[in-house]
Scaffold this motif. Structure first.
Motif, short mmCIF file in Angstrom:
data_model
loop_
_atom_site.label_atom_id
_atom_site.label_comp_id
_atom_site.label_asym_id
_atom_site.label_seq_id
_atom_site.Cartn_x
_atom_site.Cartn_y
_atom_site.Cartn_z
N PRO A 1 0.82 -1.21 0.00
CA PRO A 1 0.00 0.00 0.00
C PRO A 1 0.85 1.26 0.00
N SER A 2 0.21 2.37 -0.24
CA SER A 2 0.86 3.67 -0.10
C SER A 2 0.35 4.32 1.18
N THR B 1 0.57 -0.83 8.20
CA THR B 1 -0.62 -0.01 8.33
C THR B 1 -1.47 -0.57 9.48
N ARG B 2 -2.56 0.12 9.82
CA ARG B 2 -3.42 -0.34 10.89
C ARG B 2 -4.05 -1.69 10.58
N SER B 3 -4.19 -2.01 9.30
CA SER B 3 -4.76 -3.30 8.92
C SER B 3 -3.71 -4.39 8.80
N GLY B 4 -2.45 -4.06 9.07
CA GLY B 4 -1.39 -5.05 9.06
C GLY B 4 -0.65 -5.19 7.74
N LYS B 5 -0.90 -4.31 6.77
CA LYS B 5 -0.20 -4.37 5.50
C LYS B 5 1.22 -3.83 5.64
N VAL C 1 16.51 11.00 13.40
CA VAL C 1 15.42 10.94 12.43
C VAL C 1 14.70 9.59 12.56
N ASN C 2 13.38 9.64 12.64
CA ASN C 2 12.55 8.44 12.71
C ASN C 2 11.92 8.21 11.34
N TYR C 3 12.36 7.18 10.64
CA TYR C 3 11.95 7.02 9.25
C TYR C 3 11.93 5.55 8.85
N ALA C 4 11.34 5.30 7.69
CA ALA C 4 11.36 3.97 7.08
C ALA C 4 11.47 4.13 5.58
N ILE C 5 12.16 3.18 4.94
CA ILE C 5 12.27 3.15 3.48
C ILE C 5 11.03 2.46 2.93
N PRO C 6 10.30 3.10 2.02
CA PRO C 6 9.06 2.50 1.49
C PRO C 6 9.33 1.15 0.82
N LEU C 7 8.48 0.19 1.11
CA LEU C 7 8.62 -1.12 0.47
C LEU C 7 8.32 -1.06 -1.01
#
Length: 348
Positions: free
Chosen positions: A129-130, A200-204, A222-228
């Motif tokens: 998801p985005s 995400t809240r739905s677990g994706k 910095v609190n971050y994540a690399i988009p899958l």
């Protein structure tokens, strides 16, 4: 009881309380924190143990399962500089694992459990998801090594505060990832959290927690994540054996970047793709000569960056700026030796 002993006891009590709170939050019912897919996500997130223990380099990190055969996505860092790697699942099962493929420019590594006859629950990367500003997320990781056995990893709740490019640095080195990242209001920038999964809240599955870095301008963590979505294709290609690592083109290299010779290092000829970073000779009276580097030393770390080849060494030194403090760790026989130098001005 002396004053210092009392303080040590209080610190230990506080650490135990903090770990307990994190664990209670991690195993709380999904309905209590509003994430329908959280229990499944916890089962798919693993604890990774490997190399470390040198001057603040933790020997643990996090990963997440992406195939029924036991492939795991994690962060490419020093923890993987050992064979075999140890992986512990949420229920305490322990496996040895091997590196399948890496992409340092994406901070990405894929490892595989040595368990050919078993099948594992895993995240589906088919439809990633985005997310946008204000979206709720949960970050799962083995921060501070809270989970070592059958404990689930820790969970942090937050929202996406921005989707933007990242001007970050780890010590004297810029992070290699050049795309947009998710920034959060949750504190995900913790030891051991790198390689964790953001859902995400739905677990994706949404993103992979990156390494500990500071903002290059404000010097704040910095609190971050690399988009899958940016890692999905390389992961699939690594799994299929068709991936080719990203090469640095000659026109991508700035002329003012530092090179090994600027520090006094003359490396062995780079004859294969992953030629080990052995020192062929040391320029007399140079920075590294004064610091004690010798011919035949194998450079294994620059700062906290794992050096697996001469190409890695050149890439790490090219990211150093003039007057940065640079720490080199070399292997000499069975001994690891640490030296520190100040980066010179680039010679004309």
């Amino acid at each position: 009881m002396t004053g210092s002993t009392q303080w040590i006891k209080r610190i230990k009590q506080l650490a135990a309380l903090t770990a307990s709170v994190a664990m209670m939050f991690a195993v709380a019912p999904a309905s209590a924190i509003g994430a329908e897919g959280l229990p499944a996500a916890l089962k798919r997130t693993v604890k990774v143990f490997g190399a470390g223990g040198l001057r603040g380099l933790e020997s643990y990190s996090t990963g997440f399962l992406v195939s029924p055969e036991g492939h795991i996505v994690t962060i490419w860092n020093h923890v993987l500089d050992v064979e075999p790697i140890t992986v512990v699942l949420d229920d305490g099962r322990k496996y040895e694992a091997d590196i399948v493929g890496t992409e340092p420019k994406l901070d990405l590594a894929v490892i595989k459990l040595r368990a050919d006859s078993e099948r594992f629950d895993h995240f589906d990367l088919e439809n990633v998801p985005s997310a946008g500003v204000g979206d709720r997320i949960f970050a799962l990781s083995n921060m501070y090594k809270v989970a070592v056995g059958d404990e689930p990893v820790s969970v942090m709740s937050g929202v996406v505060s921005a989707v933007t490019s990242l001007e970050g640095r780890r010590g004297g080195f810029e992070i290699p990832f050049e795309g947009d990242v998710f920034l959060f209001d949750a504190i995900t920038n913790n030891p051991g959290a790198g390689g964790g999964i953001v859902i995400t809240r739905s677990g994706k599955p949404l993103g992979m927690i990156g390494r500990e870095i500071r903002n290059a301008d404000s010097n704040t963590w910095v609190n971050y994540a690399i988009p899958l979505r940016d890692l999905k294709t390389p992961i699939e290609q690594i799994l299929s054996g068709t991936y080719e690592r990203i090469e640095t083109r000659p026109d991508d290299v700035a002329g003012d970047q530092l090179e090994p010779a600027d520090f006094g290092l003359v490396m062995l000829p780079d004859v294969v793709y992953r030629t080990p970073a052995y020192v062929g000779s040391v320029i007399p009276d140079s920075l590294v000569a004064t610091a004690g580097i010798e011919r035949g030393d194998l450079v294994v770390f620059i700062g906290d960056e794992l050096v697996q080849s001469i190409r890695d060494l050149k890439s790490a030194l090219a990211a150093v700026e003039e007057s940065d403090d640079v720490r080199l760790i070399v292997r000499r026989g069975d001994e690891l030796i640490t030296v520190e130098v100040t980066a010179p001005e680039k010679s004309e």
